[in-house]
Scaffold this active site. Structure first.
Site: not given
Ligand code: GAR
Length: 207
Positions: A14, A91, A110, A178
């Site tokens: 998150g 996801m 993404h 970041q």
């Molecule tokens: C992030 O890097 C987001 O871009 C990626 O998962 C991570 C979630 O981090 N999403 C995908 O790969 C979707 N295709 P977070 O839970 O710390 O925001």
């Protein structure tokens, strides 16, 4: 302009949700309100972040029946009168009826420069592993509208991030978050809340 009710859909840590919460707190996003954080994972740390900020949460776990999963999500979105959906590390692929109802109202972040390293199977660390295996020197993040094609919807914002020699997938993931994701996701959400995004022939213009 009416204030938009936002649902943020999450599955993990998150940090992108946190970036959105912070942006609301320092008024980098206006005309919106996070009404609900919906997680597919009961153990997602994203839920703790939401609770700390008194945001309503709910958990809908993915089951074998994709339709039932989608119907349960749709029910929550209706209950909270949601105008905008943000996929922030969610996801799963949303079903057609949600995409249809929320056309050009669903944002996804993404962790690559679409159309590179995207589509079904490219999520989380896998995306960064693929970029390192290919040896690209620049990657980044993309915020786009969600349509029926995985990672195929109209592109709103992108930001490039340099790959450094010796980067591990974990190091690269952190830097992309970041330097790119935490910046462009709140920015795109502000543009959407303020009705500044126009989509013509799958091309996004900012007014
Ligand atoms: C992030 O890097 C987001 O871009 C990626 O998962 C991570 C979630 O981090 N999403 C995908 O790969 C979707 N295709 P977070 O839970 O710390 O925001």
């Amino acid at each position: 302009m009416t204030t938009k009710n936002i649902a943020v859909l999450v599955s993990g840590g998150g940090t992108n949700l946190q970036a959105i919460i912070d942006a609301f707190n320092n008024r980098r996003i206006v005309n919106g309100n996070i009404a609900l954080v919906l997680s597919s994972n009961p153990n997602a740390f994203a839920l703790e972040r939401a609770k700390k900020h008194n945001i309503d949460t709910c958990v809908i776990e993915k089951c074998d029946n994709r339709e039932a999963f989608s119907d349960a999500i749709m029910q929550k979105l209706e209950e909270y009168k949601i105008d905008i959906i943000v996929l922030a590390g969610f996801m799963h692929i949303l079903s057609g009826n949600i995409i249809e109802k929320y056309r050009n109202k669903i944002l996804n972040v993404h962790p690559a420069l679409i159309p590179s390293f995207c589509g079904e199977g490219f999520y989380g660390l896998r995306v960064h592993k693929a970029a390192l295996e290919k040896g690209v020197k620049v990657t980044g993040a993309t915020v786009h509208f969600v349509n029926e094609i995985a990672d195929g919807g109209p592109i709103i914002l992108q930001k490039a991030v340099n790959i450094l020699q010796g980067d591990t997938p974990e190091q690269l993931q952190k830097r992309v978050m970041q330097e790119a994701e935490w910046e462009i996701l709140p920015l795109a959400l502000d543009l959407l809340c303020n009705e500044r995004l126009i989509v013509e022939n799958d091309i996004v213009k900012i007014k």
